[in-house]
Structures are given as C-alpha cells and as structure tokens.
Enzyme design. Structure first.
Site, PDB file in Angstrom:
ATOM      1  CG  ASP A  85     100.155   3.383  45.566  1.00  0.00           C
ATOM      2  OD1 ASP A  85     101.268   3.067  45.127  1.00  0.00           O
ATOM      3  OD2 ASP A  85      99.995   3.977  46.637  1.00  0.00           O
ATOM      4  CG  ASP A  88     102.693  -0.168  42.274  1.00  0.00           C
ATOM      5  OD1 ASP A  88     102.315  -0.509  43.407  1.00  0.00           O
ATOM      6  OD2 ASP A  88     102.997   1.007  41.994  1.00  0.00           O
ATOM      7  N   GLY A  89     102.946  -2.920  43.957  1.00  0.00           N
ATOM      8  CA  GLY A  89     103.766  -3.519  45.002  1.00  0.00           C
ATOM      9  C   GLY A  89     103.601  -5.029  45.082  1.00  0.00           C
ATOM     10  NE  ARG A  93     104.799  -7.229  48.599  1.00  0.00           N
ATOM     11  CZ  ARG A  93     104.288  -6.004  48.593  1.00  0.00           C
ATOM     12  NH1 ARG A  93     105.084  -4.954  48.631  1.00  0.00           N
ATOM     13  NH2 ARG A  93     102.982  -5.823  48.543  1.00  0.00           N
ATOM     14  CB  SER A  99     113.567  -1.769  40.225  1.00  0.00           C
ATOM     15  OG  SER A  99     112.382  -1.068  39.847  1.00  0.00           O
ATOM     16  CG  ASP A 106     104.630   3.605  44.564  1.00  0.00           C
ATOM     17  OD1 ASP A 106     103.516   3.460  44.035  1.00  0.00           O
ATOM     18  OD2 ASP A 106     104.785   3.597  45.798  1.00  0.00           O
ATOM     19  CG  ASP A 110     101.927   7.223  45.695  1.00  0.00           C
ATOM     20  OD1 ASP A 110     101.094   6.827  44.858  1.00  0.00           O
ATOM     21  OD2 ASP A 110     102.535   6.470  46.465  1.00  0.00           O
TER      22      ASP A 110
END
Length: 250
Positions: A85, A88-89, A93, A99, A106, A110
């Site tokens: 988790d 991916d962030g 960036r 997107s 996401d 979660d």
C-alpha cells in the site's frame, strides 16, 4: 573518377534521398515523443502503481482463502499486500502516474481487505462477533463519507483536511508517518488475533525474535485505538459538513 575542384559545392541530394531522410527524421522524432512505460500514457490500467494494486488484490485473496487452513501463509500474504500500500503511492509520484483510477483502486482494496480480515475474526471468535461487525461498519462508513465530502469540497484526496477540522484529524492526517503507524497497528492487531486463534502453535516468526504475536498485539493496541478515534471523528465531521451543505442548498 574526376576529383571535385577545391571550393566547388558537392552535388545536391536527389529528391528521393531528401524525402527518405525526412521520413527517417520524422520517425525518430515520433519515437522520441512517444511516452514510455514509466511515464504518463493513455493506458492507465497499465500504470506501474496500478499493477502493484492488482498484486495487492491477488495477495489479499490468497490470504483470505488460506485464513482457516494455513495461518502462516495467510499472515505473510496479507501483510505483503498491506505493505505494498505504501509502495504504490511512492511509484505513482516517482513516475508521475497518479490517477483517479489508482486512487479508487487503492481505497477499495484497503477497505475490502480489512473487511475480509474482520469477517475472518468474526467467524473464528464468536464472542467478538459484534465488535468485529461494528469495526467493519465504522471503517467503511467513515472512509466513504469522508471521501465523498472531500470530493464535494474539491479536494484531491481524502487525506486533505482543513484548518477548521478537529485536532484529531489534523493530527492524524497531518503526519503521514503517524497515520501510517496507526494503520499498521490496526492491521497487525487483527493479524495477531487471527494467528493466535487459527493456530495456537504458531506464536511468531523467527525474524521477529522475542516478539511473539501476543506481544505484538499488545504493542499495537495504542495505534489501533487512535485509528478508531480518527474514524469516529472523520465520520462525525463528514456528516456535519453534509448537513451544512444541505442547509446552504435550502
């Protein structure tokens, strides 16, 4: 062959040679302008962070399918899914591949993964059934309502809170490390409770040393409590904001 006199110009290229050179230059320019896999492009489904999101879903599915049959596989796969988790962030960036689809993916992953784990706990711990259902409802309701309000206010993310928000939410969302620690604490507590009930002989991993699941569960309680307080606060504040919007529209 006769030599070209010094100072004389070389023969001009033929029209066909000039056209071929222009075509080559145009093709090279088109290839240079074409976006790469690791940049923004039209195939949003194939963005790198979204591929990580699909892997998270696959790991969560494996974890929940093996929950009652193999506690070790369940814990490892679920925690790997949860750990991705944060990945991916970072990738979104780094490669400028943020997107709306990725944000929705996401959030949904979660909520569904946590809900699935709480359902597992409710099944194997009947005495905690009501608590598990309550935590599941609070988690989904607070995040969905808070997300809807933030979109109505024009904010890009549910993690954006204003200065007029209550101190709990400013404290929670204002420090990503603190928020991450609280989220990890909640998931670790759920996983430890599941592991201890699913397989009493499975007390921990060697990599954790003396930290057994029982010890980890106790350490995770403070962060878990703060996260539930934040969930309650964001649900209450989101409902208050929706009522203010309704009054303005009257």
């Amino acid at each position: 062959p006769p030599s070209v006199p010094r100072g004389a110009r070389a023969p001009a290229k033929s029209a066909s040679a000039r056209d071929e050179s222009a075509r080559r230059n145009s093709a090279a320019s088109a290839r240079a302008r074409e976006p790469s896999f690791f940049s923004r492009h039209a195939r949003v489904y194939a963005y790198v962070p979204n591929l990580v999101g699909y892997a998270r879903i696959a790991l969560a599915v494996v974890a929940l399918r093996r929950a009652f049959a193999d506690a070790r596989t369940c814990v490892l796969c679920y925690f790997a899914s949860f750990a991705c988790d944060a990945l991916d962030g970072v990738l979104a960036r780094r490669y400028d591949q943020c997107s709306e689809f990725g944000r929705a993916l996401d959030m949904i992953t979660d909520r569904l993964a946590t809900s699935g784990l709480l359902v597992v706990l409710a099944v194997e711990r009947p005495e905690a059934y009501a608590a598990c259902v309550g935590l599941l409802a609070l988690d989904v309701a607070s995040h969905w309502t808070h997300e809807r309000v933030q979109l109505m206010l024009g904010n890009e993310s549910h993690k954006c809170v204003g200065e007029d928000s209550c101190f709990v939410l400013r404290w929670y969302y204002g420090n990503r490390i603190f928020m991450g620690a609280c989220c990890v604490s909640a998931e670790v507590l759920y996983l430890c409770l599941h592991a201890m009930r699913a397989d009493p002989t499975f007390v921990g991993f060697r990599a954790l040393g003396p930290l057994t699941f029982s010890a980890l569960a106790r350490l995770a309680i403070p962060g878990f409590v703060v996260k539930q307080i934040a969930n309650c606060a964001q649900l209450f504040e989101a409902c208050q904001t929706l009522m203010r919007i309704d009054r303005v529209a009257m």
